[in-house]
Scaffold this motif. Structure first.
Motif, PDB file in Angstrom:
ATOM      1  N   UNK A 210      20.968 -70.606 -16.872  1.00 25.83           N
ATOM      2  CA  UNK A 210      22.000 -69.990 -17.581  1.00 25.83           C
ATOM      3  C   UNK A 210      21.304 -68.229 -17.614  1.00 25.83           C
ATOM      4  N   UNK A 211      22.117 -67.353 -17.324  1.00 27.52           N
ATOM      5  CA  UNK A 211      21.766 -65.912 -17.201  1.00 27.52           C
ATOM      6  C   UNK A 211      22.184 -65.230 -18.501  1.00 27.52           C
ATOM      7  N   UNK A 212      21.036 -64.857 -19.477  1.00 28.80           N
ATOM      8  CA  UNK A 212      21.041 -64.170 -20.687  1.00 28.80           C
ATOM      9  C   UNK A 212      21.278 -62.573 -20.342  1.00 28.80           C
ATOM     10  N   UNK A 213      22.069 -62.181 -21.386  1.00 33.01           N
ATOM     11  CA  UNK A 213      21.952 -60.417 -21.456  1.00 33.01           C
ATOM     12  C   UNK A 213      21.871 -59.954 -22.775  1.00 33.01           C
ATOM     13  N   UNK A 214      21.363 -58.744 -22.686  1.00 36.79           N
ATOM     14  CA  UNK A 214      21.018 -58.347 -23.974  1.00 36.79           C
ATOM     15  C   UNK A 214      22.098 -57.468 -24.851  1.00 36.79           C
ATOM     16  N   UNK A 215      23.076 -57.397 -24.056  1.00 33.30           N
ATOM     17  CA  UNK A 215      24.169 -56.525 -24.540  1.00 33.30           C
ATOM     18  C   UNK A 215      25.590 -57.390 -24.154  1.00 33.30           C
ATOM     19  N   UNK A 216      26.487 -56.766 -24.823  1.00 30.49           N
ATOM     20  CA  UNK A 216      27.793 -57.181 -24.722  1.00 30.49           C
ATOM     21  C   UNK A 216      28.445 -57.441 -23.169  1.00 30.49           C
ATOM     22  N   UNK A 217      28.521 -58.321 -22.648  1.00 34.32           N
ATOM     23  CA  UNK A 217      29.177 -58.438 -21.101  1.00 34.32           C
ATOM     24  C   UNK A 217      30.841 -58.456 -21.296  1.00 34.32           C
ATOM     25  N   UNK A 218      31.159 -57.768 -20.238  1.00 36.03           N
ATOM     26  CA  UNK A 218      32.772 -57.707 -20.300  1.00 36.03           C
ATOM     27  C   UNK A 218      33.487 -58.682 -19.084  1.00 36.03           C
ATOM     28  N   UNK A 219      32.385 -58.614 -17.799  1.00 33.37           N
ATOM     29  CA  UNK A 219      33.122 -59.125 -16.662  1.00 33.37           C
ATOM     30  C   UNK A 219      32.038 -59.444 -15.805  1.00 33.37           C
ATOM     31  N   UNK A 220      32.437 -60.546 -14.613  1.00 36.14           N
ATOM     32  CA  UNK A 220      31.283 -60.701 -13.609  1.00 36.14           C
ATOM     33  C   UNK A 220      32.070 -61.049 -12.467  1.00 36.14           C
ATOM     34  N   UNK A 221      31.446 -60.975 -11.294  1.00 34.59           N
ATOM     35  CA  UNK A 221      31.888 -61.236 -10.114  1.00 34.59           C
ATOM     36  C   UNK A 221      30.960 -61.642  -8.966  1.00 34.59           C
ATOM     37  N   UNK A 222      31.038 -62.755  -8.307  1.00 39.00           N
ATOM     38  CA  UNK A 222      30.213 -63.507  -7.413  1.00 39.00           C
ATOM     39  C   UNK A 222      30.719 -63.314  -5.960  1.00 39.00           C
ATOM     40  N   UNK A 223      29.687 -62.650  -4.964  1.00 36.70           N
ATOM     41  CA  UNK A 223      30.290 -62.349  -3.508  1.00 36.70           C
ATOM     42  C   UNK A 223      29.135 -63.048  -2.641  1.00 36.70           C
ATOM     43  N   UNK A 224      29.223 -63.161  -1.508  1.00 35.56           N
ATOM     44  CA  UNK A 224      28.145 -63.657  -0.383  1.00 35.56           C
ATOM     45  C   UNK A 224      28.166 -62.464   0.815  1.00 35.56           C
ATOM     46  N   UNK A 225      27.100 -62.063   0.951  1.00 33.92           N
ATOM     47  CA  UNK A 225      26.691 -61.370   2.043  1.00 33.92           C
ATOM     48  C   UNK A 225      25.676 -61.487   2.795  1.00 33.92           C
TER      49      UNK A 225
END
Length: 687
Positions: A210-225
């Motif tokens: 579980x990835x916790x954040x200390x502020x309001x998150x609005x979006x996320x995106x996963x990619x592979x390189x």
């Protein structure tokens, strides 16, 4: 002139052939027996493997994908490499056959009216919100508007695994990487869950962090390189986060300082991450250093084009509807040429814009990076295109040379639900009002062309009827298909519980229709099961096709329309759109949706005389055809009409079914309290 085969070494001839198109090779192949033997026998693999690499990488592909083909073409046809819905490259017979398949696929993509086959997949009984296909493991992962996660077999539509809606919030965003089987979805509290596909039990997942954040998150995106999974997260409070998901547990690599009030849309390249900032355009930062690399502000673009919206769908009539899921998922059926409507591109701004927003005040949403290309979509229905993303960041002059704005007839009505984009193989998907547009992007460093030089532009409706139109919540374009959420009427067979109660309540066992968001798959892959007729179709089918999706019955007669069930579905959809949940507590899943006299009178008053007569005839036929209709729908949905078996369940449907259950993961928060589980089983239906 002497024959090159007689005076040049074979290595020099092969090197020259590398620069020769396939049409030239075909001409050489038919000149003499010596050339035929050289090209099709002695050096066959060398000649066509070079051509295959050029064809496969012809269009600008996303730098998040591996574009190198293996030395063994047969290995490329394996599931782990074949990234197509219909497994188009399975069973490839050498490099020449591989080139032939690529050519046929590209020819269909580039035609004005491509031959398209269709599949519509209903995922349980809940509306689909986000979904991601996994062509390697052959399933589709999806979240729902009602909560929960479902994993559906890509080939037959069976539900393989699920998380209940108590475990995953409503309308959860989903990211997925099919190479590693990593899935991410958000939950309340500014946290993101990371799950991994189980390689032993197909379709199941286990949570790894579980990835916790200390502020309001609005979006996320996963990619592979380069075999490294990177998850980028954006906050509206001036922060961006970069996570490395290739290690266990996931590790936070960088926290970026960005401007406040990011709107939540973002995308990433190999070394960059692009944030949408609403009226301020798009800001691009380095993922490794956090440095601001530049800004792309579409209002500075001077190259303006526009596209006329396609004609509206015909009004819904009770005898010519195409609702519900298709009988089969893979292979898709019914090739037609009218599923993608060709459009025209014109110079200059749109003469009759629907949106009152000036470009200076327009709000920019989703932005996608794909190699050298970058595209974005706005609330006012404008689409920003840049064919040299890196050069435009470095030079205003290059920005002016390679950037364009497409004006459409968008009015902002679909923007709040996503404003989605997708780019693949030089083509871009975006939604305008009640249609999805497919736009062929210009080559690197060029602007779109109008007139005879125009590349194909198509539109396709987002629903099976205009009355059911709801904005899409996800769409994607892939090597051989287009996928998007699709509003239609779903069908529910009577549950075992309602069957047992039907004798006491004197209720008829009829299939019920209800509005839902399914997954629509438009396949442009040629039908390889018909040699010589891979791209053929029934002439005239695109004009006179009025066959319902449920297909004709065994007797050869078309099934009756669903009359009251369709009325109920339309009214339920209106309640869904207006968020009218006041009466949810009083409605149970076992009860049919019943129209009161006033509502029925209003509905009949809205119909024409022909539609009213057709409706009355269909309702009269329903009683006689009820049993046959139920059996047909049961086969279509994968249900068996036996009381003890049901192949597909709603995420909260806990009717007492002994076998055939879709497995689900235990609750992440609940204990082993049998009383709580019993209460959950009796939970009332919420739409």
């Amino acid at each position: 002139m002497p024959d090159p085969l007689q005076v040049l070494p074979a290595e020099i001839v092969l090197r020259c052939i590398e620069f020769t198109p396939l049409s030239g090779i075909a001409a050489l192949n038919s000149t003499t027996k010596a050339w035929h033997g050289f090209l099709d026998t002695t050096h066959k693999d060398a000649v066509y493997s070079s051509q295959a690499h050029k064809l496969y990488n012809k269009n600008p592909r996303s730098d998040r994908e591996v574009t190198k083909l293996g030395r063994d073409v047969e290995a490329f046809g394996e599931a782990r490499c074949d990234k197509s819905f219909v497994q188009y490259f399975r069973g490839t017979q050498g490099w020449k056959d591989f080139c032939k398949r690529l050519m046929m696929l590209e020819r269909n993509w580039c035609s004005k009216r491509p031959v398209v086959r269709e599949s519509v997949v209903q995922v349980g009984y809940d509306p689909v919100w986000r979904f991601k296909p996994d062509f390697k493991r052959r399933f589709i992962v999806s979240t729902s508007q009602s909560g929960g996660v479902c994993v559906t077999d890509m080939d037959d539509g069976r539900m393989l695994w699920r998380l209940r809606r108590e475990d995953v919030r409503m309308c959860a965003h989903l990211e997925y990487d099919q190479e590693s089987g990593t899935a991410c979805w958000d939950r309340f509290g500014n946290a993101i869950e990371v799950w991994k596909a189980d390689e032993v039990e197909r379709g199941s997942f286990h949570r790894i962090g579980i990835l916790e954040h200390d502020c309001e998150t609005r979006g996320f995106q996963l990619s592979r390189f380069n075999d490294k999974e990177t998850l980028c997260v954006v906050s509206s409070e001036g922060k961006g986060f970069v996570w490395d998901l290739s290690v266990h547990p996931p590790k936070q690599q960088k926290v970026l300082e960005i401007e406040n009030e990011a709107v939540g849309h973002l995308d990433q390249g190999k070394d960059t991450v692009c944030y949408s900032m609403g009226q301020r355009g798009y800001h691009v930062c380095s993922k490794s250093t956090g440095e601001m690399l530049g800004k792309l502000d579409p209002k500075d673009c001077k190259n303006i084009f526009h596209i006329a919206h396609p004609p509206a769908q015909p009004n819904l009539t009770m005898g010519a509807t195409n609702h519900g899921p298709t009988a089969t998922v893979n292979p898709p059926q019914n090739p037609r040429k009218d599923r993608l409507t060709p459009l025209k591109l014109y110079n200059g701004p749109h003469p009759v814009p629907r949106s009152p927003l000036a470009i200076e005040n327009d709000e920019w949403g989703s932005g996608i990076i794909s190699g050298n290309h970058m595209c974005g979509v706005s609330r006012g229905g404008r689409v920003f295109i840049c064919t040299d993303f890196v050069g435009a960041l470095a030079s205003p002059a290059r920005f002016a040379e390679t950037s364009a704005i497409l004006h459409t007839e968008g009015d902002g009505s679909t923007f709040e639900l996503g404003g989605w984009l997708s780019i693949k193989n030089g083509r871009c998907l975006f939604e305008i009002i009640d249609n999805i547009y497919v736009f062929s992007l210009p080559a690197f460093g060029q602007l779109p062309e109008t007139g005879d030089a125009q590349k194909p532009i198509w539109a396709t409706p987002i629903s099976s009827a205009p009355q059911l139109a709801v904005p899409v919540s996800f769409m994607g374009i892939y090597d051989d298909c287009i996928m998007h959420t699709y509003t239609t009427l779903g069908f529910r067979s009577p549950s075992s519980r309602s069957r047992r109660d039907s004798d006491d309540d004197n209720r008829s066992e009829r299939t019920r229709a209800f509005p839902t968001k399914a997954i629509r798959i438009l396949s442009l892959a040629p039908d390889l099961s018909r040699p010589g007729k891979e791209l053929s179709y029934v002439e005239g089918l695109e004009v006179h096709d009025k066959t319902p999706r449920s297909t004709a019955s065994r007797s050869g007669l078309a099934p009756p329309t669903r009359g009251a069930a369709m009325q109920a579905g339309l009214l339920q959809l209106m309640a869904l759109l207006t968020n009218n949940n006041e009466d949810d507590e009083s409605s149970e899943e076992g009860e049919d949706f019943i129209l009161d006299d006033a509502t029925r009178a209003d509905f009949y008053a809205s119909l024409t005389e022909d539609e009213r007569r057709e409706l009355q005839e269909s309702e009269a036929m329903e009683a006689a055809q009820e049993l046959e209709d139920r059996q047909r729908t049961a086969e279509m949905m994968g249900f068996e009409d036996d009381e003890g078996r049901m192949e597909m369940l709603r995420s909260d449907d806990e009717d007492e079914v002994a076998v055939g259950r879709a497995p689900y993961a235990p609750s992440l928060d609940d204990g082993d309290d049998d009383e709580e589980e019993s209460e959950w089983e009796d939970e009332e239906d919420e739409i």
